[in-house]
Design an enzyme around this catalytic site. Structure first.
Site, PDB file in Angstrom:
ATOM      1  N   HIS A  72       2.829  -0.406   4.884  1.00 31.27           N
ATOM      2  CA  HIS A  72       2.615  -0.811   6.269  1.00 31.27           C
ATOM      3  C   HIS A  72       1.264  -1.512   6.386  1.00 31.27           C
ATOM      4  CE1 HIS A  72       5.612   2.265   8.168  1.00 31.27           C
ATOM      5  NE2 HIS A  72       6.167   1.511   7.234  1.00 31.27           N
ATOM      6  N   GLU A  74      -1.185  -1.032   8.407  1.00 31.76           N
ATOM      7  CA  GLU A  74      -2.301  -0.095   8.549  1.00 31.76           C
ATOM      8  C   GLU A  74      -2.720   0.450   7.184  1.00 31.76           C
ATOM      9  OE1 GLU A  74       0.654   1.050  11.938  1.00 31.76           O
ATOM     10  OE2 GLU A  74       0.735   0.052   9.988  1.00 31.76           O
ATOM     11  N   CYS A 100       3.226   4.539  12.695  1.00 28.76           N
ATOM     12  CA  CYS A 100       4.151   5.627  12.379  1.00 28.76           C
ATOM     13  C   CYS A 100       3.338   6.883  12.071  1.00 28.76           C
ATOM     14  CB  CYS A 100       5.042   5.255  11.190  1.00 28.76           C
ATOM     15  SG  CYS A 100       4.156   5.187   9.615  1.00 28.76           S
ATOM     16  N   CYS A 103       1.139   6.522   8.824  1.00 28.58           N
ATOM     17  CA  CYS A 103      -0.058   5.702   9.025  1.00 28.58           C
ATOM     18  C   CYS A 103      -1.048   6.401   9.944  1.00 28.58           C
ATOM     19  CB  CYS A 103       0.320   4.331   9.571  1.00 28.58           C
ATOM     20  SG  CYS A 103       1.118   3.281   8.328  1.00 28.58           S
TER      21      CYS A 103
END
Length: 150
Positions: A72, A74, A100, A103
């Site tokens: 991801h 992040e 999410c 993260c």
């Protein structure tokens, strides 16, 4: 809106626009996400969703599902910090989609104190965890120029 709030809002809007532009670097077809980490008005890291270094730049399998090893945005931004001389304690993360739960855990452990995000996801467990940890969370709808604290 007071002068300081207006300045922060304008700054948040600029960084979110930059995160949206950074998302364009992603090779993912289903969703392109960008993230910036800002400390003392300086961008100290950036990331977008994609495969790890050295892998093919294809995020989805033949059925159109995201491959399990795709990082991801992040996570990419936070791991770049780990490889640099920078430190994310007390920083702000700007991310084009709500984090999410996985993260969110990384954000908390990285010492990021504020998260500004631009797209709500159907699951709110990541946002809920950030708030539980005392991270300031701001929903900033870039398309409509509206800002709401979650």
């Amino acid at each position: 809106m007071e002068n300081n709030e207006k300045k922060q809002y304008d700054l948040d809007m600029r960084y979110m626009r930059m995160a949206n532009i950074w998302a364009e670097n992603s090779y993912c077809e289903r969703r392109k996400v960008g993230a910036l980490i800002v400390k003392d008005k300086m961008i100290i890291s950036d990331g977008y969703n994609g495969t790890p270094a050295g892998f093919e730049n294809i995020c989805e399998n033949d059925e159109g599902f995201t491959k399990p090893y795709v990082l991801h945005a992040e996570a990419n931004a936070i791991t770049k910090i780990a490889r640099s001389n920078n430190n994310s304690a007390g920083s702000t993360m700007y991310v084009t989609a709500s984090p999410c739960i996985e993260c969110a855990k990384l954000i908390i452990q990285a010492g990021i104190k504020r998260v500004v995000y631009g797209e709500k996801y159907r699951l709110t467990d990541g946002i809920d965890l950030l708030e539980r940890a005392g991270v300031e969370v701001v929903y900033l709808e870039v398309n409509n120029n509206e800002s709401n604290k979650k």
